[in-house]
Write a protein that holds these residues in place. Structure first.
Motif, PDB file in Angstrom:
ATOM      1  N   THR A   1       0.808  -1.228   0.000  1.00 42.93           N
ATOM      2  CA  THR A   1       0.000   0.000   0.000  1.00 42.93           C
ATOM      3  C   THR A   1       0.838   1.273   0.000  1.00 42.93           C
ATOM      4  OG1 THR A   1      -0.178  -0.104   2.420  1.00 42.93           O
ATOM      5  CG2 THR A   1      -1.956  -1.110   1.144  1.00 42.93           C
ATOM      6  N   ASN A   2       2.120   1.154   0.327  1.00 38.91           N
ATOM      7  CA  ASN A   2       3.012   2.319   0.358  1.00 38.91           C
ATOM      8  C   ASN A   2       4.293   1.999  -0.421  1.00 38.91           C
ATOM      9  OD1 ASN A   2       2.084   4.487   2.769  1.00 38.91           O
ATOM     10  ND2 ASN A   2       1.275   2.413   3.004  1.00 38.91           N
ATOM     11  N   PRO A   3       4.187   1.784  -1.723  1.00 38.37           N
ATOM     12  CA  PRO A   3       5.358   1.365  -2.507  1.00 38.37           C
ATOM     13  C   PRO A   3       6.488   2.397  -2.529  1.00 38.37           C
ATOM     14  CG  PRO A   3       3.531   1.971  -3.956  1.00 38.37           C
ATOM     15  CD  PRO A   3       2.980   1.911  -2.563  1.00 38.37           C
ATOM     16  N   ASP A   4       6.191   3.664  -2.258  1.00 34.76           N
ATOM     17  CA  ASP A   4       7.215   4.705  -2.259  1.00 34.76           C
ATOM     18  C   ASP A   4       7.704   5.052  -0.851  1.00 34.76           C
ATOM     19  OD1 ASP A   4       6.995   4.962  -5.066  1.00 34.76           O
ATOM     20  OD2 ASP A   4       5.262   6.286  -4.832  1.00 34.76           O
ATOM     21  N   PHE A   5       7.397   4.214   0.127  1.00 33.28           N
ATOM     22  CA  PHE A   5       7.793   4.458   1.516  1.00 33.28           C
ATOM     23  C   PHE A   5       9.308   4.601   1.618  1.00 33.28           C
ATOM     24  CE2 PHE A   5       8.853   2.651   5.784  1.00 33.28           C
ATOM     25  CZ  PHE A   5       8.283   3.648   6.550  1.00 33.28           C
ATOM     26  N   LYS A   6       9.770   5.719   2.180  1.00 33.88           N
ATOM     27  CA  LYS A   6      11.210   5.998   2.261  1.00 33.88           C
ATOM     28  C   LYS A   6      11.783   5.711   3.651  1.00 33.88           C
ATOM     29  CE  LYS A   6      11.707   7.718  -1.963  1.00 33.88           C
ATOM     30  NZ  LYS A   6      10.315   7.641  -2.446  1.00 33.88           N
ATOM     31  N   GLY A   7      10.942   5.358   4.590  1.00 32.40           N
ATOM     32  CA  GLY A   7      11.426   5.093   5.941  1.00 32.40           C
ATOM     33  C   GLY A   7      11.979   3.685   6.084  1.00 32.40           C
ATOM     34  N   ARG A   8      12.270   3.313   7.311  1.00 29.27           N
ATOM     35  CA  ARG A   8      12.770   1.970   7.625  1.00 29.27           C
ATOM     36  C   ARG A   8      11.703   1.218   8.403  1.00 29.27           C
ATOM     37  NH1 ARG A   8      18.096   3.118  10.958  1.00 29.27           N
ATOM     38  NH2 ARG A   8      18.484   0.884  10.627  1.00 29.27           N
ATOM     39  N   LEU A   9      11.628  -0.073   8.180  1.00 23.07           N
ATOM     40  CA  LEU A   9      10.755  -0.946   8.960  1.00 23.07           C
ATOM     41  C   LEU A   9      11.644  -1.747   9.909  1.00 23.07           C
ATOM     42  CD1 LEU A   9       8.121  -2.303   9.733  1.00 23.07           C
ATOM     43  CD2 LEU A   9       8.395  -3.846   7.774  1.00 23.07           C
ATOM     44  N   LEU A  10      11.632  -1.370  11.171  1.00 23.28           N
ATOM     45  CA  LEU A  10      12.480  -2.003  12.180  1.00 23.28           C
ATOM     46  C   LEU A  10      11.652  -2.974  13.010  1.00 23.28           C
ATOM     47  CD1 LEU A  10      14.541   1.086  13.437  1.00 23.28           C
ATOM     48  CD2 LEU A  10      15.023  -0.458  11.526  1.00 23.28           C
ATOM     49  N   LEU A  11      12.142  -4.195  13.131  1.00 21.27           N
ATOM     50  CA  LEU A  11      11.482  -5.220  13.940  1.00 21.27           C
ATOM     51  C   LEU A  11      12.339  -5.475  15.168  1.00 21.27           C
ATOM     52  CD1 LEU A  11      10.307  -7.740  11.194  1.00 21.27           C
ATOM     53  CD2 LEU A  11       9.005  -5.872  12.260  1.00 21.27           C
ATOM     54  N   ALA A  12      11.884  -4.988  16.310  1.00 24.79           N
ATOM     55  CA  ALA A  12      12.612  -5.160  17.565  1.00 24.79           C
ATOM     56  C   ALA A  12      12.421  -6.587  18.057  1.00 24.79           C
ATOM     57  CB  ALA A  12      12.126  -4.154  18.596  1.00 24.79           C
ATOM     58  N   GLU A  13      13.519  -7.255  18.340  1.00 23.25           N
ATOM     59  CA  GLU A  13      13.491  -8.691  18.632  1.00 23.25           C
ATOM     60  C   GLU A  13      14.096  -8.962  20.014  1.00 23.25           C
ATOM     61  OE1 GLU A  13      14.982 -12.747  16.350  1.00 23.25           O
ATOM     62  OE2 GLU A  13      16.255 -10.959  16.310  1.00 23.25           O
TER      63      GLU A  13
END
Length: 321
Positions: A23-35
């Motif tokens: 849904t956000n193909p131009d997303f410029k941020g980072r997707l961080l998964l805290a583990e």
């Protein structure tokens, strides 16, 4: 940012990541998964050890960020969202999302003001529970604001009646944001620990699990000059994201677009084969149980309380999670 760990959350994280990319193909941020990492706070390893899950998440652009629990852990896993904030990049604006969230619209259209945080208003009056001869909502909430030196009166929604739960600032912790995860996380942790370990007399009879994060969150938001922000919570709660909680509830009550996004992002073979490892997703998404659940309910005339929906799903053997 979301918290990911072994079990259900790792598969939900795949849907979250896939829906973000869709849904956000131009997303410029980072997707961080805290583990969370295995330490004395856990009886079993909470980390994602399934190589296929890790590979799928990395294929979708997610980055794993390890952290160690010092306060919470297996005894209160909801505390992960509090402790994980300290592992994020300092001084960079963040948006926290629970893993059981789909991105269904354009995040760039949401007018986030990272200096004035808010959180999800998609909630019920789950806390506190008012006893017949005990303190009321005002006394309970005021005692917490007083404990942390916060102004109680300015937090109230005066359009709501006195002693009605919606008069008091209360959020679902499914999303929240701020200009700095370290600032927000440190205060969130401080408030949550003090409520748990040294709460005011007015909450002595109140149950804190699993509500501790949602008790502390409005106090933290208010302390950073935040509060109700309907121009943010409105689209986040209804259009741009869907905090579905569990998949049977999604199929039972969410709009057609949400179901379409779910089924479209889970369809590619590289994603489907991993999601099928988790039996509830295999049965709900890929074997038609979700569509059966959807057929039971009229979205224009749903039961007012979620528990009634849950009970009906359970009677039909469709409550899978």
């Amino acid at each position: 940012m979301a918290v990911v760990q072994a079990g259900r959350l790792q598969y939900e994280a795949i849907l979250l990541a896939a829906s973000l990319r869709h849904t956000n193909p131009d997303f410029k941020g980072r997707l961080l998964l805290a583990e969370p990492q295995l330490n004395h706070r856990w009886d079993t390893n909470p980390s994602v050890v399934n190589p296929e899950v890790r590979a799928c998440l990395e294929m979708l652009g997610a980055e794993f960020v390890p952290f160690k629990n010092q306060v919470f852990g297996a005894g209160y896993p909801y505390g992960n969202k509090i402790e994980a904030l300290g592992a994020l990049p300092k001084g960079e604006p963040f948006l926290f999302l629970d893993t059981d969230t789909l991105i269904t619209g354009d995040l760039s259209k949401v007018p986030f003001d990272f200096d004035r945080p808010t959180a999800s208003m998609k909630r019920e009056g789950t806390w506190p529970t008012i006893e017949l001869y005990g303190p009321g909502y005002s006394a309970i909430w005021k005692s917490l604001y007083d404990k942390f030196g916060l102004d109680f009166e300015s937090s109230l929604d005066l359009s709501q009646p006195d002693e009605y739960w919606q008069r008091y600032l209360y959020f679902n912790a499914g999303f929240f944001y701020h200009r700095c995860p370290h600032e927000f996380g440190a205060r969130f942790l401080k408030f949550a620990r003090q409520i748990r370990d040294d709460g005011p007399d007015e909450i002595v009879c109140q149950v804190l699990k699993p509500w501790l994060d949602q008790i502390a969150l409005p106090l933290v938001v208010h302390s950073f000059n935040g509060g109700r922000q309907p121009d943010v919570s409105g689209p986040m709660d209804h259009d741009v994201t869907c905090h579905y909680r569990v998949l049977p509830l999604l199929y039972a009550r969410e709009r057609d677009h949400v179901v379409d996004v779910l089924e479209e992002v889970s369809a590619p073979n590289k994603i489907k084969k991993v999601l099928k490892q988790y039996e509830p997703m295999r049965r709900i998404i890929f074997q038609g149980k979700g569509r059966k659940a959807r057929a039971i309910f009229d979205r224009d005339n749903l039961p007012r309380r979620e528990q009634a929906i849950r009970n009906q799903l359970k009677r039909n053997k469709l409550w899978l999670r």
